[in-house]
Enzyme design. Sequence first.
Site, PDB file in Angstrom:
ATOM      1  N   ARG B 242      20.141 -14.673   9.656  1.00 57.70           N
ATOM      2  CA  ARG B 242      21.606 -14.197   9.688  1.00 57.70           C
ATOM      3  C   ARG B 242      22.406 -15.107   9.976  1.00 57.70           C
ATOM      4  NH1 ARG B 242      22.084 -11.667  14.622  1.00 57.70           N
ATOM      5  NH2 ARG B 242      20.453 -10.723  15.375  1.00 57.70           N
ATOM      6  N   HIS B 246      24.411  -9.916  14.970  1.00 56.48           N
ATOM      7  CA  HIS B 246      23.918  -8.835  14.451  1.00 56.48           C
ATOM      8  C   HIS B 246      24.863  -7.876  13.846  1.00 56.48           C
ATOM      9  CE1 HIS B 246      21.192  -5.202  14.302  1.00 56.48           C
ATOM     10  NE2 HIS B 246      22.379  -4.570  15.303  1.00 56.48           N
ATOM     11  N   TYR B 254      22.588 -15.207  22.653  1.00 61.10           N
ATOM     12  CA  TYR B 254      21.215 -15.272  22.671  1.00 61.10           C
ATOM     13  C   TYR B 254      20.601 -16.530  21.744  1.00 61.10           C
ATOM     14  CZ  TYR B 254      22.237 -12.500  18.514  1.00 61.10           C
ATOM     15  OH  TYR B 254      23.014 -12.041  17.335  1.00 61.10           O
TER      16      TYR B 254
END
Lengths: 327, 334
Positions: B242, B246, B254
Amino acid sequence: MAMVREITFAQAINEALDYEMSKDEKVIIMGEDVGRYGGIFGATAGLYEKYGPERVRDTPISEAGFIGAAIGAAATGLLRPVVELMFIDFLGVTFDQIFNQAAKMRYMFGGKAKIPMVLRTTCGAGFAAAAQHSQSLHALFVHVPGLKVVMPSTPYDAKGLLISSIEDDDPVIFIEHKGLYGIKGPVPEEPYTIPLGEADVKKEGKDVTIVATAAMVHKALEAAKKLEEEGISVEVVDPRTLVPLDVDTIVNSIKKTGRLVVVDEGYPRCSFATDIAAIAASKAFEYLKAPVKLVTPPATPIPFSPALEKEWIPSAEKIEKAVKEIL
Amino acid sequence: MPVEEIPKETLLWMYETMVRIRVHEERVAELFAQGKVPGFVHLYTGEEAIAAGIMAHLRKDDFITSTHRGHGHYIAKGGDIKASMAELFGKKTGSCKGKGGSMHIADLDVGELGANGIVGGGIPHAVGAALGIKLNGLDSVAVAFFGDGAANQGTFHESLNLASIWKLPVVFVCENNQYQISLPAKEHTNVKDIAERAKAYGIPGVAVDGQDVLAVYEVAKEAIERARRGEGPTLIEVKTYRFRGHFEGDPQVYRSKEEIEWWKENKDPIKIFEKVLLEKGIFTKEELEQVWERARKEIEEAVKFAEESPWPTKEDLTEDVFSTPTKGVLVWQW
């Protein structure tokens, strides 16, 4: 006058399933041991032989999987599944499918979805089945909007309500008390429906109203009979469906008697009993001549020892005592 | 799959679908940043080849179940974009009348059984849809979309097992975008390919490059045809990435900027597909540019529609909980 035959509660359930399966090919049954075995309480006996393994499906032990599948199948409009969750206690592993999926789909999708499924399950203590096979967790279903919740107390009600539930286009949780499967009562052979949301006054009376559910209806009637001998007239109201709830019948009974005892086998806090008490307080407070009494088990897990379990379950004696306390 | 073997109109449809999803998602990112789209928004940017490559084989009477990252699936399955844009805004004209939002985008009229806010929640629904298909003797299929995170949910395992023992026409599509929110796939799953898990259920499992729409198309073709023939389920794992966080607003602590840039530069599914289409002379640069023009126009019209649409009213609040009216109190209000 024609004699109405008497059959058991389990047979009444079986007749409703048989009728619906014969009437509509979309109706299928799924669950653990519902096929060859006929259901561990015998409710689906003979249906596997009659309708075959495609429509009476034995499932692996994977409640979230097969209840989720029933929801998906219902949402497509291709099937009207009746799924069996063997014990209501097993609800935990399938919470998401029932509370987040079945209950909310219609609303979340702006009214486009119909979820014509019935989840049949069993509740009730009294069999020394201990803490994970005896609970009455119906209040959890009542709590979450989007589910209809049915809890019959007699063979007659069981048949009529199950037919109505299967024909309903919403997800219905149909809860059968294990202690009722063996009881007999008059049930017509021909199919009939009982509308969801219609309470039944199981016994008329004028001094006190007892609202009771499932097996507790019978305990309430037992208590009423003894109280009657002492000149106390008791009205026993069985809501039969918890959602939708026949508030009018309950409130009208309270208006008539001025006193209310609620008897329910669910845990005491945030329960169906407290819900009825709250309804009485908000809708009929001015008619109440005494505080509302609740007769429920204590807030403990259900013990194994029959000596303890007997103490745990509401009894006719406890109901009698509660009635006398508010007279 | 050699691009020459795929009908030109299918190639155009796939390209157009990917572009429509990209333009849609980039516009939604802006609208979210402007505060016009409330709530949680999970975008599909970078994963467009999956929805396009799979849905190229689906018909209107096939079913899909989607995830919280569902805009791409909705668009590719033929959902109405004006209605979904209005839904993202929370407007009355939305596909769910403003009651679902981004995480619950659904269009049952085109077999899109709904995006799902619960990871793994929709997988069994596809199994049920497939059971309905089978018992009604239809030749439709059901496709369950879910992420790598969902492959560790019980519903994943239960669904693969059920579909396998009942030989149902369902295709499980695991969109492995390599992060379960912040947790890298290698830390939540100890198999190289999630597709390997198919073995445990006695069904075919195949891993494929999700940035290559032609590869996805080929794998999907086989799995969907297999399902239509009544030969049972397949697990497809689509390796993807992606491009955005998120959710919108995710600080993405991250992973590194370099990693994201590398993927955008080297593994953009639209760029990769474009290159093939141009090199093979299937479409001209101008023809492809027109696709972008059309998509931008379509999305702008949808945004305008959403902005001008009315809010739901208080009467709408208690509607749509139940479908069958009954006696007694259904929707409680003190």
